[in-house]
Write a protein that holds these residues in place. Structure first.
Motif, PDB file in Angstrom:
ATOM      1  N   SER A  83      64.548  45.601  17.693  1.00 51.18           N
ATOM      2  CA  SER A  83      65.523  45.764  16.602  1.00 51.18           C
ATOM      3  C   SER A  83      66.856  45.110  16.953  1.00 51.18           C
ATOM      4  O   SER A  83      67.146  44.854  18.129  1.00 51.18           O
ATOM      5  CB  SER A  83      65.743  47.251  16.326  1.00 51.18           C
ATOM      6  OG  SER A  83      66.372  47.844  17.441  1.00 51.18           O
ATOM      7  N   ARG A 108      63.828  47.393   4.643  1.00 50.70           N
ATOM      8  CA  ARG A 108      63.565  48.555   5.504  1.00 50.70           C
ATOM      9  C   ARG A 108      63.184  49.784   4.683  1.00 50.70           C
ATOM     10  O   ARG A 108      62.248  50.522   5.013  1.00 50.70           O
ATOM     11  CB  ARG A 108      64.797  48.878   6.369  1.00 50.70           C
ATOM     12  CG  ARG A 108      64.550  49.977   7.393  1.00 50.70           C
ATOM     13  CD  ARG A 108      65.829  50.594   7.937  1.00 50.70           C
ATOM     14  NE  ARG A 108      66.736  51.078   6.894  1.00 50.70           N
ATOM     15  CZ  ARG A 108      66.533  52.165   6.149  1.00 50.70           C
ATOM     16  NH1 ARG A 108      65.460  52.912   6.321  1.00 50.70           N
ATOM     17  NH2 ARG A 108      67.409  52.520   5.219  1.00 50.70           N
ATOM     18  N   LYS A 168      60.411  48.798   8.080  1.00 52.04           N
ATOM     19  CA  LYS A 168      61.139  48.055   9.112  1.00 52.04           C
ATOM     20  C   LYS A 168      61.787  46.855   8.453  1.00 52.04           C
ATOM     21  O   LYS A 168      61.271  46.340   7.471  1.00 52.04           O
ATOM     22  CB  LYS A 168      60.159  47.494  10.167  1.00 52.04           C
ATOM     23  CG  LYS A 168      59.860  48.397  11.340  1.00 52.04           C
ATOM     24  CD  LYS A 168      58.692  47.802  12.138  1.00 52.04           C
ATOM     25  CE  LYS A 168      59.142  46.691  13.074  1.00 52.04           C
ATOM     26  NZ  LYS A 168      58.002  45.982  13.694  1.00 52.04           N
ATOM     27  N   ARG A 169      62.865  46.362   9.063  1.00 53.51           N
ATOM     28  CA  ARG A 169      63.514  45.183   8.486  1.00 53.51           C
ATOM     29  C   ARG A 169      62.639  43.940   8.621  1.00 53.51           C
ATOM     30  O   ARG A 169      62.661  43.073   7.760  1.00 53.51           O
ATOM     31  CB  ARG A 169      64.842  44.932   9.183  1.00 53.51           C
ATOM     32  CG  ARG A 169      65.964  45.842   8.731  1.00 53.51           C
ATOM     33  CD  ARG A 169      67.212  45.472   9.508  1.00 53.51           C
ATOM     34  NE  ARG A 169      68.404  46.009   8.847  1.00 53.51           N
ATOM     35  CZ  ARG A 169      69.625  45.504   9.029  1.00 53.51           C
ATOM     36  NH1 ARG A 169      69.795  44.453   9.812  1.00 53.51           N
ATOM     37  NH2 ARG A 169      70.660  46.035   8.418  1.00 53.51           N
TER      38      ARG A 169
END
Lengths: 184, 486
Positions: free
Chosen positions: A157, B168, B173-174
């Motif tokens: 991330s 997201r 999730k991105r």
């Protein structure tokens, strides 16, 4: 180049080898923090700049595994120039999804895609010398050069990359807390 | 087709200049120029030097894995592959997607259009447009933009962030999420996510309008450059909704010729193969698609924002539609064909995406309602979507054991292969021919490629040939891989 208090900026280079640029997108997922980072960091070679070859750098971030001769060349250029080299994401660490081709015969694949598939006219396998030589397998980058750190995830991330970089730049041992250490 | 600079006759006598890698684009490409002793450009090629192999290794995988696997083709537009594969598998399963599932997918997709268009314009291309093509290399990037135009950079970063948050909230999730599945979706939009997005969306619409204004100001400031740079005649293709509206999630295929006349219309997505064939050239891993009825020389076409904005009859949101009309008027009866007009069209689409997201966020079907339905299982499906960069085609056959037996992908950037090469040759002829090449002049070539927002990783799902012997040694000098090819 220096910032306002005269400290030299940390020079960072990034590249994507056999990857999908998702790890670079996660880098951009630092969002507004990118603008903060830009105050202490300057970028060398990266898909985000027009610097075509890596010069001496403090940190090199590598996305993607090694699938062809050009990847090998670029990876070694980074290792030579970067004090700290970081494998970012699943492909750099273990080959990732592109390594799914490792159990296939390359010649068969080429024939399937460029010659035999429906809808192809004037089929033939591309073989111009401008195209880099392929390896028959996709390799993780640590099989080719020494790697200092590994950040897992597909992709890691933006928060994980931020934590890692701010630790490293701040002179701390990078530590990803449990919620940031993910493999998906 | 403009093939005059594709292959020089006396290649061995010419000097080679290379742009490697093409930067501020996604993926791996390089440009080679061959020049004679008077610096005349005799050959110019955009090579896609990457290989992947997705089409081959997807075969043999269970169909339900596919939407999650194939998005790893591209980290910039994973949602496009995630949804195109899901749409194809909807067909395989014979499932009519529920109202809630389709709206959630649309929300995800328009979130992706917003983030990808913002990324491309602000993070990748704006340095050329704001500083000039020949500006200082060290500043010609998003960090340089942040220093010189902090508010422009901030809005760009936050527009992209918002699009990523929409993804997201719908995909989990991105990047490389899991929200869409064959036959529908696996989650609703959470109320707290809806509220958080709603709190921001009016800003996003405003900033998207400002981005369109910024591009128009650039056009007005230098019309000679913006109307002429890389100008070329091309057919165009995109999906269009049944009533002629722009629809980036679903529709039928429409082609127009270079004069703007409709050549082919209302072709169902399942029939794409009756229209398109692909040519292979030895110097690129990326194929060259063309419209079969016109043949490879005349049948190549453009996809993406410049094609879509002019291929549809209208845009179904008011602010973007007003901008589309102004854009069309700019052509004074002719299609707008200037390469840099891609940016203008792209920002109109970003505005459309922001308006569409605003409208969708008010829809209760996102929060509840069936996400999956039953269907009559078949064995083949095609899914087509308008990805940020253009028409994306996924085609699968699935066996009775649920394993994929055939996978064919024609991705957005591949459709633009000939157009990008033609633009490179136009720019080489106009700006580089007979001159001593500088970094700034070479950047002109990259500016033309960048306008297409190419996604070269996506475009190279095939495998390449190895004409030599190659050994890979590990850090200790041990040979770990060796390849021999004739």
């Amino acid at each position: 180049m220096s910032d306002s208090i005269g400290m030299p900026r940390v020079r960072v280079a990034t590249t994507s080898l056999a990857g999908c640029f998702g790890c670079h997108m996660s880098f951009l997922d630092m969002d507004e923090r990118l603008l903060e980072l830009a105050k202490v960091v300057e970028f060398d070679r990266s898909p985000l700049t027009d610097i075509k070859h890596c010069g001496p750098c403090d940190i090199g971030l590598i996305e993607g595994g090694v699938c062809n001769a050009e990847n090998v060349h670029v990876l070694r250029e980074f290792r030579r120039n970067c004090k700290t080299l970081v494998a970012v994401g699943a492909c750099a660490i273990n080959g990732g999804l592109p390594a799914q081709r490792n159990h296939l015969d390359l010649g068969d694949c080429l024939q399937q895609v460029y010659v035999k598939r429906d809808g192809i006219e004037e089929g033939g396998v591309p073989d111009d010398p401008e195209l880099p030589l392929l390896l028959d397998r996709v390799h993780p980058i640590h099989e080719v050069v020494r790697v200092d750190y590994f950040i897992p995830g597909c992709p890691p991330s933006g928060d994980a990359i931020w934590k890692f970089l701010t630790d490293l730049i701040g002179g701390r041992t990078p530590r990803l807390a449990h919620p940031l250490l993910r493999f998906d | 087709m403009d093939s005059s600079l594709e292959t020089a006759a006396d290649r061995e006598q010419l000097r080679r200049v290379v742009i490697d890698p093409v930067s501020r684009v996604e993926g791996h490409g390089k440009v080679t120029l061959l020049l004679d002793e008077d610096d005349h450009v005799r050959e110019a090629r955009l090579h896609i030097v990457e290989f992947r192999g997705f089409e081959v290794f997807i075969q043999g995988r269970p169909y339900w894995e596919v939407p999650v696997m194939v998005q790893r083709l591209c980290g910039i537009c994973p949602v496009s592959h995630h949804l195109a594969a899901s749409k194809a598998m909807d067909r395989v399963l014979g499932i009519p997607v529920t109202r809630s599932a389709e709206k959630l997918r649309r929300l995800m997709h328009y979130g992706q259009i917003l983030q990808s268009h913002a990324l491309h314009f602000f993070h990748l291309s704006s340095p050329d447009l704001l500083f000039g093509f020949e500006s200082e290399v060290g500043k010609r990037n998003i960090v340089g933009v942040a220093a010189a135009y902090p508010e422009v950079a901030r809005q760009g970063v936050l527009l992209r962030k918002f699009g990523q948050e929409v993804i997201r909230a719908t995909a989990g999730k991105r990047i490389h999420g899991t929200g869409s599945v064959p036959g529908g979706m696996n989650r609703h939009l959470a109320v707290e996510d809806r509220d958080a997005l709603r709190a921001e969306i009016d800003h996003m619409v405003e900033w998207s309008r400002a981005a369109v204004e910024l591009v128009k100001r650039l056009h007005r400031a230098d019309p000679a450059l913006y109307d002429e740079f890389g100008r070329l005649r091309a057919n165009v293709m995109s999906l269009v909704r049944a009533d002629g509206a722009m629809d980036l999630y679903h529709g039928a295929l429409r082609f127009r010729d270079a004069d703007g006349k409709i050549l082919i219309d209302k072709v169902p997505d399942q029939s794409y193969r009756s229209l398109i064939r692909e040519q292979v050239k030895p110097w690129s891993y990326m194929k060259f698609p063309y419209l079969q009825q016109l043949g490879p020389d005349e049948g190549w076409y453009q996809v993406g924002p410049l094609a879509r904005v002019q291929n549809c009859d209208f845009i179904p949101t008011p602010l973007a539609e007003a901008e589309r009309r102004e854009f069309i008027d700019h052509g004074r009866g002719e299609p707008v064909r200037a390469t840099l007009a891609y940016h203008w069209a792209r920002m109109i689409e970003m505005l459309h995406a922001a308006e569409t997201i605003r409208d969708l966020l008010g829809d209760g079907d996102l929060l509840e309602g069936a996400l999956l339905a039953d269907g009559e299982r078949g064995s083949e499906g095609v899914g087509i979507i308008e990805a940020p960069r253009g028409t994306l085609i996924h085609h699968y056959q699935v066996g009775g054991d649920d394993l994929v037996t055939m996978c064919n992908l024609i991705v957005s950037t591949t459709h633009n292969n000939q157009a990008m090469n033609t633009a490179v040759r136009e720019v080489a002829r106009r700006y580089l021919d007979g001159r001593k090449l500088t970094e700034g002049l070479l950047n002109h070539i990259e500016v033309a490629i960048r306008a297409y927002d190419p996604c070269l990783s996506c475009a190279t799902h095939a495998l390449g040939k190895m004409p030599l012997v190659l050994e890979l040694a590990d850090a200790g000098g041990e040979v770990v891989d060796r390849v021999v090819r004739e």
